[in-house]
Motif scaffolding. Structure first.
Motif, PDB file in Angstrom:
ATOM      1  N   ALA A 172       0.840  -1.202   0.000  1.00  0.00           N
ATOM      2  CA  ALA A 172       0.000   0.000   0.000  1.00  0.00           C
ATOM      3  C   ALA A 172       0.874   1.251   0.000  1.00  0.00           C
ATOM      4  O   ALA A 172       0.635   2.194  -0.758  1.00  0.00           O
ATOM      5  CB  ALA A 172      -0.938  -0.008   1.197  1.00  0.00           C
ATOM      6  N   ASP A 173       1.876   1.274   0.840  1.00  0.00           N
ATOM      7  CA  ASP A 173       2.821   2.399   0.873  1.00  0.00           C
ATOM      8  C   ASP A 173       3.530   2.563  -0.467  1.00  0.00           C
ATOM      9  O   ASP A 173       3.532   3.642  -1.068  1.00  0.00           O
ATOM     10  CB  ASP A 173       3.871   2.163   1.961  1.00  0.00           C
ATOM     11  CG  ASP A 173       3.585   2.953   3.230  1.00  0.00           C
ATOM     12  OD1 ASP A 173       3.034   4.059   3.131  1.00  0.00           O
ATOM     13  OD2 ASP A 173       3.917   2.462   4.315  1.00  0.00           O
ATOM     14  N   LEU A 174       4.182   1.499  -0.916  1.00  0.00           N
ATOM     15  CA  LEU A 174       4.968   1.584  -2.143  1.00  0.00           C
ATOM     16  C   LEU A 174       4.069   1.794  -3.360  1.00  0.00           C
ATOM     17  O   LEU A 174       4.424   2.531  -4.290  1.00  0.00           O
ATOM     18  CB  LEU A 174       5.811   0.321  -2.312  1.00  0.00           C
ATOM     19  CG  LEU A 174       6.847   0.065  -1.210  1.00  0.00           C
ATOM     20  CD1 LEU A 174       7.586  -1.237  -1.465  1.00  0.00           C
ATOM     21  CD2 LEU A 174       7.833   1.220  -1.099  1.00  0.00           C
ATOM     22  N   GLY A 175       2.900   1.156  -3.343  1.00  0.00           N
ATOM     23  CA  GLY A 175       1.972   1.337  -4.454  1.00  0.00           C
ATOM     24  C   GLY A 175       1.489   2.767  -4.559  1.00  0.00           C
ATOM     25  O   GLY A 175       1.402   3.331  -5.660  1.00  0.00           O
ATOM     26  N   ALA A 176       1.174   3.384  -3.420  1.00  0.00           N
ATOM     27  CA  ALA A 176       0.742   4.785  -3.440  1.00  0.00           C
ATOM     28  C   ALA A 176       1.859   5.677  -3.983  1.00  0.00           C
ATOM     29  O   ALA A 176       1.606   6.609  -4.753  1.00  0.00           O
ATOM     30  CB  ALA A 176       0.335   5.232  -2.041  1.00  0.00           C
ATOM     31  N   GLY A 177       3.101   5.386  -3.590  1.00  0.00           N
ATOM     32  CA  GLY A 177       4.222   6.167  -4.106  1.00  0.00           C
ATOM     33  C   GLY A 177       4.371   6.032  -5.607  1.00  0.00           C
ATOM     34  O   GLY A 177       4.610   7.017  -6.318  1.00  0.00           O
ATOM     35  N   MET A 178       4.224   4.811  -6.113  1.00  0.00           N
ATOM     36  CA  MET A 178       4.349   4.612  -7.551  1.00  0.00           C
ATOM     37  C   MET A 178       3.201   5.265  -8.316  1.00  0.00           C
ATOM     38  O   MET A 178       3.409   5.912  -9.346  1.00  0.00           O
ATOM     39  CB  MET A 178       4.422   3.115  -7.871  1.00  0.00           C
ATOM     40  CG  MET A 178       5.755   2.488  -7.496  1.00  0.00           C
ATOM     41  SD  MET A 178       5.973   0.809  -8.154  1.00  0.00           S
ATOM     42  CE  MET A 178       4.860  -0.092  -7.074  1.00  0.00           C
ATOM     43  N   PHE A 179       1.968   5.093  -7.822  1.00  0.00           N
ATOM     44  CA  PHE A 179       0.835   5.734  -8.485  1.00  0.00           C
ATOM     45  C   PHE A 179       0.998   7.253  -8.496  1.00  0.00           C
ATOM     46  O   PHE A 179       0.680   7.921  -9.487  1.00  0.00           O
ATOM     47  CB  PHE A 179      -0.472   5.358  -7.802  1.00  0.00           C
ATOM     48  CG  PHE A 179      -0.978   3.981  -8.138  1.00  0.00           C
ATOM     49  CD1 PHE A 179      -1.163   3.593  -9.455  1.00  0.00           C
ATOM     50  CD2 PHE A 179      -1.268   3.072  -7.139  1.00  0.00           C
ATOM     51  CE1 PHE A 179      -1.631   2.324  -9.768  1.00  0.00           C
ATOM     52  CE2 PHE A 179      -1.744   1.802  -7.437  1.00  0.00           C
ATOM     53  CZ  PHE A 179      -1.921   1.421  -8.757  1.00  0.00           C
ATOM     54  N   CYS A 180       1.502   7.798  -7.388  1.00  0.00           N
ATOM     55  CA  CYS A 180       1.698   9.243  -7.322  1.00  0.00           C
ATOM     56  C   CYS A 180       2.744   9.692  -8.337  1.00  0.00           C
ATOM     57  O   CYS A 180       2.566  10.717  -9.009  1.00  0.00           O
ATOM     58  CB  CYS A 180       2.102   9.657  -5.914  1.00  0.00           C
ATOM     59  SG  CYS A 180       2.125  11.437  -5.658  1.00  0.00           S
ATOM     60  N   ALA A 181       3.823   8.936  -8.474  1.00  0.00           N
ATOM     61  CA  ALA A 181       4.853   9.292  -9.456  1.00  0.00           C
ATOM     62  C   ALA A 181       4.278   9.277 -10.868  1.00  0.00           C
ATOM     63  O   ALA A 181       4.569  10.174 -11.677  1.00  0.00           O
ATOM     64  CB  ALA A 181       6.040   8.332  -9.353  1.00  0.00           C
ATOM     65  N   VAL A 182       3.452   8.285 -11.180  1.00  0.00           N
ATOM     66  CA  VAL A 182       2.820   8.230 -12.497  1.00  0.00           C
ATOM     67  C   VAL A 182       1.929   9.459 -12.695  1.00  0.00           C
ATOM     68  O   VAL A 182       1.932  10.087 -13.762  1.00  0.00           O
ATOM     69  CB  VAL A 182       2.004   6.937 -12.655  1.00  0.00           C
ATOM     70  CG1 VAL A 182       1.153   6.981 -13.916  1.00  0.00           C
ATOM     71  CG2 VAL A 182       2.922   5.726 -12.692  1.00  0.00           C
ATOM     72  N   GLY A 183       1.157   9.813 -11.656  1.00  0.00           N
ATOM     73  CA  GLY A 183       0.293  10.984 -11.757  1.00  0.00           C
ATOM     74  C   GLY A 183       1.079  12.263 -11.971  1.00  0.00           C
ATOM     75  O   GLY A 183       0.677  13.134 -12.764  1.00  0.00           O
ATOM     76  N   ILE A 184       2.195  12.404 -11.271  1.00  0.00           N
ATOM     77  CA  ILE A 184       3.036  13.596 -11.425  1.00  0.00           C
ATOM     78  C   ILE A 184       3.580  13.689 -12.841  1.00  0.00           C
ATOM     79  O   ILE A 184       3.551  14.753 -13.478  1.00  0.00           O
ATOM     80  CB  ILE A 184       4.173  13.581 -10.388  1.00  0.00           C
ATOM     81  CG1 ILE A 184       3.606  13.859  -8.987  1.00  0.00           C
ATOM     82  CG2 ILE A 184       5.249  14.607 -10.743  1.00  0.00           C
ATOM     83  CD1 ILE A 184       4.596  13.615  -7.866  1.00  0.00           C
ATOM     84  N   LEU A 185       4.070  12.575 -13.370  1.00  0.00           N
ATOM     85  CA  LEU A 185       4.608  12.590 -14.731  1.00  0.00           C
ATOM     86  C   LEU A 185       3.515  12.908 -15.752  1.00  0.00           C
ATOM     87  O   LEU A 185       3.748  13.628 -16.731  1.00  0.00           O
ATOM     88  CB  LEU A 185       5.267  11.249 -15.045  1.00  0.00           C
ATOM     89  CG  LEU A 185       6.501  10.909 -14.205  1.00  0.00           C
ATOM     90  CD1 LEU A 185       7.022   9.519 -14.551  1.00  0.00           C
ATOM     91  CD2 LEU A 185       7.593  11.941 -14.378  1.00  0.00           C
ATOM     92  N   ALA A 186       2.312  12.379 -15.517  1.00  0.00           N
ATOM     93  CA  ALA A 186       1.198  12.696 -16.416  1.00  0.00           C
ATOM     94  C   ALA A 186       0.846  14.176 -16.343  1.00  0.00           C
ATOM     95  O   ALA A 186       0.600  14.833 -17.375  1.00  0.00           O
ATOM     96  CB  ALA A 186      -0.019  11.842 -16.061  1.00  0.00           C
ATOM     97  N   ALA A 187       0.824  14.736 -15.123  1.00  0.00           N
ATOM     98  CA  ALA A 187       0.489  16.157 -14.970  1.00  0.00           C
ATOM     99  C   ALA A 187       1.557  17.053 -15.578  1.00  0.00           C
ATOM    100  O   ALA A 187       1.243  18.113 -16.145  1.00  0.00           O
ATOM    101  CB  ALA A 187       0.301  16.485 -13.481  1.00  0.00           C
TER     102      ALA A 187
END
Length: 393
Positions: A172-187
């Motif tokens: 959950a911790d690492l997954g949230a970090g990865m999803f957030c990184a994907v969102g940042i790159l998309a933004a």
């Protein structure tokens, strides 16, 4: 070899996060070349510096060192007007701000997304929380263990009939970090198109739930809550760990061709004609009986012998290794350079896991050791045109 700059060179990230989900996200961005400025409170910094994991030489724990390479540390007291002023001086030079406070804390400190975007409309502002910024659980503490429990993940971990068990890897911790990184790159990609920043968020809860792909599929298909299966797979059999003469191996015979190959290699060709194992649905329904048959065949030889024969026979298989083997003896880990060393000013040479990303045009690099608390305060504030007070590290 390439003379191109790193993929995210020129992107500045203000990192207000601590512990795991946020630091993992920003370490990914830093490995890709972003200038990640870790903003820490002057008293103790990131919680993991002194209170988590193992401290070996200096006061900073190995937990902190494992998640904070390639970053610069700035100490700023966000509870003081002067500290908030310093932060906004940095905001005007930044591309990304990321925080993982409890919902509402960033606003109370005066560094919430609305204020930051008003100061710099091109900012990509990201929040990671335990359960999201809205909803009935929004105020709950953001812990991987609790997120795994409440998303159903713990209900399917472990052996059938056993007590609830969490994933040892904090998904959950690492997954949230990865999803957030994907969102940042998309933004950032969207900003390159239209010039506008934006706010985005994700959570440990949603990351754990989003990864429950097979479990949700089983529930919607059967109407029943999935149960623990040990190492087995919800969608195919045999696809799990099996005992050998001296340990365990894993086998992935998840289609009819591989099932027949497996039976050939194990010399149990008669199982192909057994009506209990006629197809994948039957093999899943009779998984316990299937395991008994396969382990009886595997019992006469060692894991390494069977793995060699299975791979030669075209059957996906592998031994179960411990971390002593993986981190010190595994030739593939060494060939892929998945362990790198960093020269730390206090700890000396330390080993850390490398980025799993391979960008051959803009390679991922380890440029900086995990920073000492406040190590870069003066230089970073000077870059933003704000003189650091003499007392600031």
């Amino acid at each position: 070899m390439t003379d191109r700059k790193p993929a995210l060179a020129g992107i500045r990230v203000l990192d207000l996060t601590q512990v795991m989900s946020g630091p993992f996200c920003t370490m990914m961005l830093a490995d890709l070349g972003a200038d990640v400025i870790k903003v820490e409170n002057p008293t103790a910094g990131d919680q993991t510096r002194k209170s988590w994991g193992y401290s070996v030489v200096g006061e900073d724990s190995r937990a902190f060192l494992s998640l904070n390479r390639n970053k610069r540390s700035v100490t700023i007291d966000l509870k003081s007007p002067a500290g908030v002023e310093q932060f906004y001086d940095l905001v005007r030079t930044a591309d990304v701000v990321i925080e993982n406070f409890r919902p509402g804390v960033a606003d109370r400190l005066g560094v919430g997304h609305e204020s930051v975007l008003a100061a710099n409309p091109r900012i990509v502002y990201a929040s990671i929380s335990g359960f999201g910024q809205t909803g009935p659980y929004a105020a709950y503490p953001g812990y991987d263990l609790i997120a795994q429990a409440m998303t159903g993940v713990m209900s399917v971990m472990g052996e059938p009939g056993g007590a609830p068990m969490k994933s040892a890897v904090p998904i959950a911790d690492l997954g949230a970090g990865m999803f957030c990184a994907v969102g940042i790159l998309a933004a950032l990609t969207a900003r390159a198109r239209d010039g506008q920043g934006q706010y985005l968020e994700t959570s440990l809860f949603e990351a754990g739930l989003a990864m429950s792909v097979w479990e949700s599929t089983e529930y919607w298909a059967t109407g029943e809550s999935p149960e623990p299966l040990g190492s087995a797979n919800r969608m195919s059999a045999p696809y799990q760990a099996l005992a050998t003469a001296d340990g365990y191996l894993t086998v992935g015979a998840n289609n009819e061709k591989l099932w027949r190959r497996l039976c050939d290699v194990l010399h149990v060709e008669h199982l192909v004609q057994d009506p209990r194992f006629a197809d994948n649905n039957h093999r899943m329904s009779h998984r316990d009986e299937l395991v008994v048959e396969l382990e009886a065949a595997l019992a006469g030889r060692s894991t390494d012998e069977w793995v060699a024969d299975l791979l030669a026979g075209g059957v996906p298989a592998g031994p179960i290794r411990d971390y002593d083997f993986v981190l010190t003896k595994d030739p593939h880990v060494q060939a892929r350079k998945m362990i790198v060393t960093i020269d730390h000013p206090i700890e000396g040479e330390i080993a850390v896991l490398a980025s799993p990303l391979r960008l051959y045009g803009t390679p991922v690099e380890v440029r900086l050791a995990p920073p000492l608390l406040g190590q870069h305060t003066a230089e970073v504030l000077a870059e933003a045109g704000h003189a650091a007070p003499p007392s600031v590290a």
